[in-house]
Design an enzyme around this catalytic site. Structure first.
Site, short mmCIF file in Angstrom:
data_model
loop_
_atom_site.label_atom_id
_atom_site.label_comp_id
_atom_site.label_asym_id
_atom_site.label_seq_id
_atom_site.Cartn_x
_atom_site.Cartn_y
_atom_site.Cartn_z
N LYS A 173 29.59 13.65 -4.51
CA LYS A 173 30.84 12.90 -4.28
C LYS A 173 30.92 12.00 -5.54
CE LYS A 173 30.83 15.85 -0.93
NZ LYS A 173 30.46 15.39 0.12
N TYR B 267 29.35 14.40 9.21
CA TYR B 267 29.62 15.44 8.41
C TYR B 267 29.27 16.70 8.97
CZ TYR B 267 29.20 18.48 4.14
OH TYR B 267 29.48 19.25 3.13
N ARG C 15 8.92 19.45 -9.49
CA ARG C 15 9.52 19.61 -7.87
C ARG C 15 8.74 18.44 -7.27
NH1 ARG C 15 6.14 23.16 -6.07
NH2 ARG C 15 4.82 21.76 -4.61
N ASP D 240 24.34 7.26 6.23
CA ASP D 240 24.88 8.01 5.05
C ASP D 240 26.11 7.11 4.44
OD1 ASP D 240 26.39 9.78 3.69
OD2 ASP D 240 26.11 11.65 4.91
C1 LIG Z 1 29.42 16.01 1.30
C2 LIG Z 1 28.84 15.16 2.20
C3 LIG Z 1 27.47 15.40 2.54
C4 LIG Z 1 26.80 16.54 2.08
O1 LIG Z 1 26.62 16.54 0.74
P1 LIG Z 1 26.35 17.81 -0.03
O2 LIG Z 1 25.82 17.46 -1.44
O3 LIG Z 1 27.57 18.65 -0.08
O4 LIG Z 1 24.98 18.58 0.30
C5 LIG Z 1 26.85 14.65 3.59
N1 LIG Z 1 27.51 13.30 4.06
C6 LIG Z 1 28.73 13.30 3.59
C7 LIG Z 1 29.42 11.96 4.10
C8 LIG Z 1 29.52 13.97 2.80
O5 LIG Z 1 30.84 13.67 2.35
#
Ligand SMILES: *Cc1c(COP(=O)(O)O)cnc(C)c1O
Length: 387
Positions: free
Chosen positions: A200, A104, A50, A175
Site C-alpha cells: 500500500k 482486513y 530466503r 496492523d
Molecule cells: C492490503 C492489506 C493487507 C494485506 O496485504 P497484502 O500485501 O495484500 O498481502 C493487510 N492489512 C491491511 C490493512 C491491508 O490494507
C-alpha cells in the site's frame, strides 16, 4: 550525522544506506544473487535470500525499523505473510486470539479458516465497548487490531488498550498499514509488533507487493524463525522498489493527509451525500483521539451516497479520474464499494451492523490535485442527480 536521530524524512531516505564510496552509485543496486560466498572453513552467517539477509532486504529492514522506532524488522513477500508469520511467532495450538471486529478480509480468513486448523481460536470484540476485556481467557496470547480501521477509519486509544492487554498476558499486534509510521508509530504506544502491507503506502505506486513486521530484537528473531522456514521471502527487486518508494513516503503522506481532508470537507453536507467518514471531520467519532494520538488523518475517506447501493454504483461509474479498484495507498485515487469487495461475504443487515451501509463508497485519496479529485466527485454527483 546519526541518521537514527534525524527527522522522519531524512530517515526515509538515508537509514540503512550503504556508506558513500568514491565512484560508487548514489542509488543502492539490486543484488540478484541468491547466495553469497562463504569461508571454506565455514562458520559465520550463511547469507541466502530466503533467510532475508541478502543486501536489498537488509537495507529495507533497517529503513522501516528506523521509521517505526523499532530495534528490528523483517520484510516478507506480502502483507498477509507479515501478519501470518507475526501471529505464528506468538501462537501455538490451544492458544486464543482476541481480535478487533474491523479487520482486513484476508486477516479474518487467516484467523477463521487457517489458524483454526492449527487449533487456535479467535474471539472478535468491539474495542469501543466497555466489556471487550471479558473476551480474554487464560490461553489468550494475542490482541490483534488495525488502526485506523478500514474503511470507517476508527482509532482506538492504543496506549491504554495495550496496557490492559499486557495485564492479561497478551501481546499486542497492530496492523498499521493505513497509518504508516509517518502518521503513527504503534510501538511508542505499547504495541509489541507492528505489521504492514508494504503493497500500500510504502510502495506507494501500486506496482509492488510486500510486507513488514517490526518490533524488538527478541520478538523479531521469533518472526524470522518462522519466515525463514515457511518461506515467504521478498524478492530483491521488490525490496528495491519498496526502498525507493519509502524515500518519498513522508512527502506522499503529507499530500494524502491534506488531500483526503480537503476532499472530505468538500463532501461534508453536500447534496447527494448523506454522510462522510473521515477522522479529520469533527463529526467523526474518533476525531479528538485521532488529533491527539496520530500525526495525520490519513488518505482514506468513506462517503455514503444517498439512495443506497444502486445510486452508489451509478456514482462510482460516473467518476472519471478516480478508478474503481480494490487496493489503496497508491499515488492515484482509487474508489471501491465495500459491499462488492472487502465486505462481500456479509448480508446487507450484517454490513449495516458493522456501520457500512449499502451506498458506502470508499476512497483511497491519491496525490493528484485536490481540486481535480473534487471536480470528479462533483461531476459524478451531478450525473447522478441529472439521471
Ligand atoms: C492490503 C492489506 C493487507 C494485506 O496485504 P497484502 O500485501 O495484500 O498481502 C493487510 N492489512 C491491511 C490493512 C491491508 O490494507
Amino acid at each position: 550525522m546519526d541518521v537514527k536521530r534525524a527527522g522522519p524524512s531524512t530517515r526515509a531516505i538515508h537509514a540503512g544506506e550503504i556508506p558513500a564510496e568514491l565512484g560508487g552509485g548514489v542509488v543502492n543496486p539490486v543484488v540478484r544473487s541468491t547466495t553469497f560466498y562463504n569461508a571454506p572453513e565455514g562458520g559465520g552467517e550463511i547469507r541466502y535470500s530466503r533467510y532475508g539477509n541478502a543486501p536489498n532486504g537488509v537495507l529495507l529492514e533497517a529503513r522501516i525499523a528506523a521509521l517505526e522506532g523499532a530495534a528490528a524488522c523483517v520484510v516478507v513477500g506480502s502483507g498477509m505473510a507479515a501478519i501470518g508469520c507475526a501471529l505464528l511467532s506468538l501462537l501455538r495450538t490451544g492458544d486464543h486470539v482476541v481480535a478487533a471486529e474491523a479487520l482486513y478480509g484476508g486477516t479474518r480468513t487467516l484467523l477463521d479458516r487457517e489458524l483454526t486448523r492449527l487449533g487456535i481460536e479467535t474471539t472478535y470484540v468491539d474495542l469501543f465497548s466497555s466489556d471487550w476485556e471479558e473476551a480474554f481467557g487464560a490461553s489468550t496470547r494475542v490482541l490483534l487490531l488495525e488502526m485506523p480501521s478500514n474503511p470507517l477509519t476508527r482509532v482506538v486509544e492504543l496506549a491504554s488498550i495495550s496496557a490492559r492487554a499486557h495485564a492479561r498476558g497478551a501481546a499486542v499486534v497492530v496492523d498499521s498499514t493505513l497509518a504508516t509510521p509517518i502518521n503513527h508509530r504503534p510501538l511508542e504506544h505499547g504495541a509489541d509488533l507492528v505489521v504492514h502491507s508494504a503493497t500500500k503506502y510504502f510502495g506507494g505506486h501500486s506496482d509492488v507487493t510486500g510486507g513488514a513486521v517490526a518490533g524488538d530484537e527478541a520478538r523479531i528473531a521469533e518472526v524470522r524463525a518462522r519466515t525463514s522456514i515457511w518461506g515467504p521471502a521478498l524478492d530483491p527487486q521488490a525490496a528495491w522498489l519498496l526502498e525507493r518508494g519509502i524515500k518519498t513516503l513522508p512527502l506522499r503522506m503529507e499530500r494524502h493527509n491534506r488531500n483526503a481532508l480537503e476532499v472530505a470537507r468538500w463532501c461534508d453536507g453536500r447534496a447527494g451525500i448523506s454522510r462522510v467518514h473521515h477522522p479529520g471531520l469533527a463529526s467523526h467519532p474518533d476525531h479528538e483521539a485521532t488529533s491527539r494520538v496520530l500525526d495525520g488523518f490519513g488518505g482514506i475517506m468513506g462517503i455514503e451516497i444517498a439512495g443506497g447501493g444502486t445510486a452508489a454504483t451509478r456514482f462510482v461509474r460516473a467518476l472519471r479520474l478516480a478508478k474503481v479498484a480494490p487496493s489503496l495507498g497508491g499515488v492515484e485515487t482509487l474508489v471501491s464499494e465495500p459491499r462488492h469487495t472487502s465486505h462481500v461475504g456479509l448480508t446487507p443487515e450484517e454490513r449495516e451492523r458493522t456501520g457500512i451501509q449499502d451506498g458506502f463508497v470508499r476512497f483511497s485519496v491519491g496525490i493528484e490535485d485536490a481540486a481535480d479529485i473534487i471536480a470528479d466527485i462533483e461531476g459524478a454527483l451531478g450525473a447522478l442527480a441529472g439521471e
